[in-house]
Scaffold this motif. Structure first.
Motif, PDB file in Angstrom:
ATOM      1  N   HIS A 208       0.823  -1.202   0.000  1.00 55.79           N
ATOM      2  CA  HIS A 208       0.000   0.000   0.000  1.00 55.79           C
ATOM      3  C   HIS A 208       0.863   1.260   0.000  1.00 55.79           C
ATOM      4  CE1 HIS A 208      -3.678  -2.322   1.739  1.00 55.79           C
ATOM      5  NE2 HIS A 208      -3.637  -2.364   0.422  1.00 55.79           N
ATOM      6  N   LEU A 209       1.964   1.228   0.725  1.00 58.00           N
ATOM      7  CA  LEU A 209       2.851   2.389   0.756  1.00 58.00           C
ATOM      8  C   LEU A 209       3.430   2.647  -0.629  1.00 58.00           C
ATOM      9  CD1 LEU A 209       4.217   4.598   2.427  1.00 58.00           C
ATOM     10  CD2 LEU A 209       6.054   2.972   2.938  1.00 58.00           C
ATOM     11  N   ARG A 210       3.851   1.581  -1.302  1.00 57.04           N
ATOM     12  CA  ARG A 210       4.422   1.742  -2.637  1.00 57.04           C
ATOM     13  C   ARG A 210       3.375   2.194  -3.641  1.00 57.04           C
ATOM     14  NH1 ARG A 210       7.822  -3.699  -1.533  1.00 57.04           N
ATOM     15  NH2 ARG A 210       9.653  -2.698  -0.645  1.00 57.04           N
ATOM     16  N   SER A 237      -8.804   3.050   2.934  1.00 57.82           N
ATOM     17  CA  SER A 237      -9.363   4.152   3.713  1.00 57.82           C
ATOM     18  C   SER A 237      -8.288   5.196   4.011  1.00 57.82           C
ATOM     19  CB  SER A 237      -9.932   3.635   5.035  1.00 57.82           C
ATOM     20  OG  SER A 237      -8.889   3.231   5.911  1.00 57.82           O
ATOM     21  N   GLU A 238      -8.732   6.418   4.243  1.00 60.15           N
ATOM     22  CA  GLU A 238      -7.784   7.483   4.572  1.00 60.15           C
ATOM     23  C   GLU A 238      -7.083   7.192   5.889  1.00 60.15           C
ATOM     24  OE1 GLU A 238      -7.727  12.353   5.141  1.00 60.15           O
ATOM     25  OE2 GLU A 238      -9.559  11.346   4.479  1.00 60.15           O
ATOM     26  N   ARG A 239      -7.786   6.593   6.843  1.00 64.30           N
ATOM     27  CA  ARG A 239      -7.174   6.259   8.124  1.00 64.30           C
ATOM     28  C   ARG A 239      -6.051   5.237   7.935  1.00 64.30           C
ATOM     29  NH1 ARG A 239     -10.950   4.686  13.121  1.00 64.30           N
ATOM     30  NH2 ARG A 239     -11.455   6.898  12.810  1.00 64.30           N
ATOM     31  N   HIS A 240      -6.319   4.209   7.113  1.00 67.74           N
ATOM     32  CA  HIS A 240      -5.284   3.200   6.874  1.00 67.74           C
ATOM     33  C   HIS A 240      -4.102   3.816   6.142  1.00 67.74           C
ATOM     34  CE1 HIS A 240      -3.419  -0.663   6.283  1.00 67.74           C
ATOM     35  NE2 HIS A 240      -3.406  -0.489   4.968  1.00 67.74           N
ATOM     36  N   VAL A 244      -0.199   3.738   7.319  1.00 67.82           N
ATOM     37  CA  VAL A 244       0.866   3.198   6.471  1.00 67.82           C
ATOM     38  C   VAL A 244       2.037   4.176   6.388  1.00 67.82           C
ATOM     39  CG1 VAL A 244       1.431   2.705   4.056  1.00 67.82           C
ATOM     40  CG2 VAL A 244      -0.570   1.651   5.093  1.00 67.82           C
ATOM     41  N   PHE A 245       1.747   5.459   6.197  1.00 68.35           N
ATOM     42  CA  PHE A 245       2.825   6.444   6.119  1.00 68.35           C
ATOM     43  C   PHE A 245       3.471   6.664   7.483  1.00 68.35           C
ATOM     44  CE2 PHE A 245       1.301   7.331   1.923  1.00 68.35           C
ATOM     45  CZ  PHE A 245       2.395   7.872   1.258  1.00 68.35           C
ATOM     46  N   ALA A 246       2.680   6.630   8.541  1.00 69.51           N
ATOM     47  CA  ALA A 246       3.245   6.788   9.896  1.00 69.51           C
ATOM     48  C   ALA A 246       4.222   5.655  10.199  1.00 69.51           C
ATOM     49  CB  ALA A 246       2.122   6.827  10.926  1.00 69.51           C
TER      50      ALA A 246
END
Length: 314
Positions: A208-210, A237-240, A244-246
């Motif tokens: 997902h990060l990529r 979702s925006e929360r997920h 992922v970025f955190a």
């Protein structure tokens, strides 16, 4: 992360070459740049083919477009030009066949073929082709934890999100329209290929990060790009997306700003007649003043000075 723009993309085309010499020149180019092959054109027409090559520290990327033709890698060619590598072909357009000692495989757009490049094969493209190719040395392949040998070719459907990400990563690096070579996440390319070939799923958050980073790079010029739009664009979702970025030690807004500034600096450093305002617009900044402020804050330099020095140097 290993980034790779160790060398700039190199483009080779048969367009404009003497028709009688095209196949020989195409074979010579491939033997030096990618994999040695014997080639013949279908029908009674001259070969029309283009290849964009990019050598990274651990792998070689290529985008190949061509008219109908057949290529062969027989034992004699393998002995003449050994590759000691795994070849990965992701079909973008055009059906193809792949023949080896264990049978024939038909390949459709959206499928990935992984094979040992030093085992004989024949490939055919009756309606022409467009594909992305990655050559990975056997030593690198083993270091990545992939199966040490490929006794048979592997075909994988590219419906999976990690293969769509792979296509975006490789495709963007070799885009003929790209004015500035983008950094290539070589680790991501290799991880996604090995995951596909071995049948194991990469870590979902990493995928997902990529995907998100690829989506961001493809939409940097959009000043309305937000976390919500990125999340919708990649189907999470925006929360997920924020989690992922955190987990990667950053946030969506911080990464978005960083990529915009990196692309802006590359554009300014390329020289030419592009103005600071045009660079700001191409990188998705709402105004030239906001861009100039952020640029100086990040690099300690004025955007106008970077542009001026680049133009003077060129």
């Amino acid at each position: 992360m290993t980034s790779g723009t160790a060398s700039a993309p190199v483009r080779f085309s048969t367009a404009g070459l003497p028709e009688a010499e095209r196949i020989a020149l195409w074979e010579d180019h491939n033997a030096q740049a990618l994999i040695g092959l014997r080639c013949r054109s279908l029908h009674d027409t001259a070969l029309e083919a283009t290849e964009i090559n990019l050598q990274l520290p651990r792998a070689h990327l290529a985008r190949v477009l061509g008219s109908p033709h057949v290529v062969e890698r027989p034992d004699a060619e393998i002995r003449r030009v050994p590759s000691d590598a795994v070849a990965c072909y992701l079909t973008v357009a055009g059906d193809a066949f792949f023949y080896s000692d264990d049978g024939v495989r038909l390949l459709r757009p959206g499928q990935l073929l992984v094979c040992d490049a030093d085992r004989p094969f024949v490939r055919g493209f009756s309606h022409g082709l467009e594909e992305l190719a990655v050559k990975i040395p056997h030593t690198v392949w083993r270091e990545l934890g992939a199966p040490p040998a490929l006794p048979q070719p592997v075909v994988v459907d590219a419906d999976a999100v990690h293969l769509r990400t792979l296509a975006a990563l490789v495709g963007r690096a070799l885009s003929p329209e790209s004015a500035v070579a983008a950094d290539v996440d070589e680790d991501a390319v290799l991880d996604l290929l090995v995951s596909a070939a071995s049948g194991r799923a990469p870590a979902l958050s990493a995928v997902h990060l990529r995907v998100a980073k690829t989506y961001i790079d493809d939409h940097l010029a959009d000043p309305g790009l937000t976390a919500a739009r990125i999340a919708r664009g990649i189907g999470i979702s925006e929360r997920h997306l924020s989690r992922v970025f955190a987990a990667g030690g950053t946030s969506v807004p911080r990464h978005l700003l960083q990529r915009r500034l990196e692309r802006a600096r590359a554009l300014l450093g390329a020289g030419g007649g592009t103005t600071v305002a045009e660079v700001a617009e191409r990188c998705g900044f709402a105004s030239a003043a906001h861009f100039s402020h952020r640029f100086r804050e990040r690099y300690g330099l004025r955007a106008t000075d970077v542009r001026r020095e680049a133009r003077a140097g060129s």
